[in-house]
Design a protein around this motif. Structure first.
Motif, PDB file in Angstrom:
ATOM      1  N   HIS A  52       0.810  -1.228   0.000  1.00  0.00           N
ATOM      2  CA  HIS A  52       0.000   0.000   0.000  1.00  0.00           C
ATOM      3  C   HIS A  52       0.838   1.271   0.000  1.00  0.00           C
ATOM      4  CE1 HIS A  52      -4.042  -1.840   1.041  1.00  0.00           C
ATOM      5  NE2 HIS A  52      -3.206  -2.859   1.074  1.00  0.00           N
ATOM      6  N   ASP A  55      -0.549   4.391   2.052  1.00  0.00           N
ATOM      7  CA  ASP A  55      -0.806   4.399   3.491  1.00  0.00           C
ATOM      8  C   ASP A  55       0.211   3.559   4.273  1.00  0.00           C
ATOM      9  OD1 ASP A  55      -1.862   1.806   3.001  1.00  0.00           O
ATOM     10  OD2 ASP A  55      -3.898   2.545   2.980  1.00  0.00           O
ATOM     11  N   ASP A  85      -3.223   0.112  -4.314  1.00  0.00           N
ATOM     12  CA  ASP A  85      -4.059   0.794  -5.294  1.00  0.00           C
ATOM     13  C   ASP A  85      -4.018   0.139  -6.663  1.00  0.00           C
ATOM     14  OD1 ASP A  85      -4.867   2.787  -3.452  1.00  0.00           O
ATOM     15  OD2 ASP A  85      -2.924   3.757  -3.695  1.00  0.00           O
ATOM     16  N   PRO A 184      -9.410  -1.834   1.538  1.00  0.00           N
ATOM     17  CA  PRO A 184      -9.831  -1.436   0.187  1.00  0.00           C
ATOM     18  C   PRO A 184      -8.805  -0.504  -0.439  1.00  0.00           C
ATOM     19  CG  PRO A 184     -10.989  -0.140   1.819  1.00  0.00           C
ATOM     20  CD  PRO A 184     -10.182  -1.158   2.584  1.00  0.00           C
ATOM     21  N   PRO A 185      -8.860  -0.356  -1.768  1.00  0.00           N
ATOM     22  CA  PRO A 185      -8.019   0.647  -2.429  1.00  0.00           C
ATOM     23  C   PRO A 185      -8.383   2.035  -1.884  1.00  0.00           C
ATOM     24  CG  PRO A 185      -9.071  -0.767  -4.048  1.00  0.00           C
ATOM     25  CD  PRO A 185      -9.689  -1.083  -2.709  1.00  0.00           C
ATOM     26  N   ASP A 186      -7.503   2.979  -2.051  1.00  0.00           N
ATOM     27  CA  ASP A 186      -7.714   4.324  -1.564  1.00  0.00           C
ATOM     28  C   ASP A 186      -8.960   4.933  -2.223  1.00  0.00           C
ATOM     29  OD1 ASP A 186      -7.592   7.114  -1.044  1.00  0.00           O
ATOM     30  OD2 ASP A 186      -5.446   6.943  -0.687  1.00  0.00           O
ATOM     31  N   PRO A 187      -9.958   5.336  -1.431  1.00  0.00           N
ATOM     32  CA  PRO A 187     -11.176   5.903  -2.021  1.00  0.00           C
ATOM     33  C   PRO A 187     -10.933   7.203  -2.790  1.00  0.00           C
ATOM     34  CG  PRO A 187     -11.265   5.972   0.389  1.00  0.00           C
ATOM     35  CD  PRO A 187     -10.025   5.227   0.014  1.00  0.00           C
ATOM     36  N   VAL A 188      -9.851   7.915  -2.500  1.00  0.00           N
ATOM     37  CA  VAL A 188      -9.525   9.118  -3.253  1.00  0.00           C
ATOM     38  C   VAL A 188      -9.292   8.768  -4.719  1.00  0.00           C
ATOM     39  CG1 VAL A 188      -7.780  10.938  -3.554  1.00  0.00           C
ATOM     40  CG2 VAL A 188      -8.605  10.338  -1.261  1.00  0.00           C
ATOM     41  N   TYR A 190     -10.300   5.634  -6.154  1.00  0.00           N
ATOM     42  CA  TYR A 190     -11.321   4.733  -6.686  1.00  0.00           C
ATOM     43  C   TYR A 190     -12.747   5.222  -6.478  1.00  0.00           C
ATOM     44  CZ  TYR A 190      -8.172   0.987  -7.954  1.00  0.00           C
ATOM     45  OH  TYR A 190      -7.209   0.228  -8.569  1.00  0.00           O
ATOM     46  N   GLY A 191     -12.975   6.225  -5.638  1.00  0.00           N
ATOM     47  CA  GLY A 191     -14.330   6.715  -5.380  1.00  0.00           C
ATOM     48  C   GLY A 191     -15.043   5.893  -4.344  1.00  0.00           C
TER      49      GLY A 191
END
Length: 191
Positions: A52, A55, A85, A184-188, A190-191
């Motif tokens: 990751h 993070d 990501d 989860p992948p970074d929401p920034v 992937y939404g």
């Protein structure tokens, strides 16, 4: 301990970039460059890990990768397929897919305007293992490998096994990997 932040070259960081593999899978990359790398291309140094980039290893990555960029290299940190990501699924460590993806990443690096066509790899533990495995494939442009905290005999002296016997550390490592890989992948991104 303070990290060195005065370098011969000014550093520019690209927080996130996609590397699209031949099968369409996208790997997430974080890139540190000397400010003038597009005008004066430099060698690229790849670190290829499942941990990751935005993070889990970000606080370790920044001073190390910026130091390399500040001394005239493009430092590139890539999340392995199915981790962090990056798209896809991670099925195991050190798979042929992981190696093939790294070969595609090296080819991508060599094509970038800021890269002079020369690539190195480095890593500690997982990154040390895969650096050596990728080097054994002899990809064009890979000129150097710096592997730390690795073994070339996974049966006799691996972190998981010693002489073929599972070490007590193995279940703890597996639990840590499961919890990390379950994020989860970074929401920034992937939404």
């Amino acid at each position: 301990m303070d990290a060195e932040d005065r370098f011969p070259h000014r550093v520019r960081e690209i927080e996130h970039s996609w590397i699209t593999l031949p099968d369409g899978t996208r790997l997430g990359a974080r890139i540190w460059l000397p400010q003038d790398a597009e005008a004066h291309p430099v060698p690229a140094i790849l670190e290829y890990l499942p941990y990751h980039k935005r993070d889990f290893t970000v606080f370790r990555d920044r001073p190390i990768q910026a130091y390399m960029a500040g001394h005239g290299y493009a430092a590139v940190r890539v999340d392995i397929r199915g981790t962090g990501d990056s798209d896809g699924i991670l099925l195991d460590e050190y798979t042929k897919q992981e190696q093939d993806d790294a070969l595609a990443v090296i080819a991508w690096l060599r094509e970038q305007a800021w890269c002079d066509g020369n690539v190195g790899m480095w890593g500690i533990s997982w990154g040390g293992f895969n650096s050596l495995q990728v080097a054994a494939c002899r990809p064009e442009g890979l000129k150097a490998v710096m592997a730390l905290g690795f073994t070339d005999d996974r049966f006799a002296t691996d972190v998981h096994y010693l002489g073929g016997l599972m070490l007590a550390e193995n279940p703890f490592w597996a639990a840590a990997m499961l919890s990390t890989m379950s994020l989860p992948p970074d929401p920034v991104l992937y939404g």
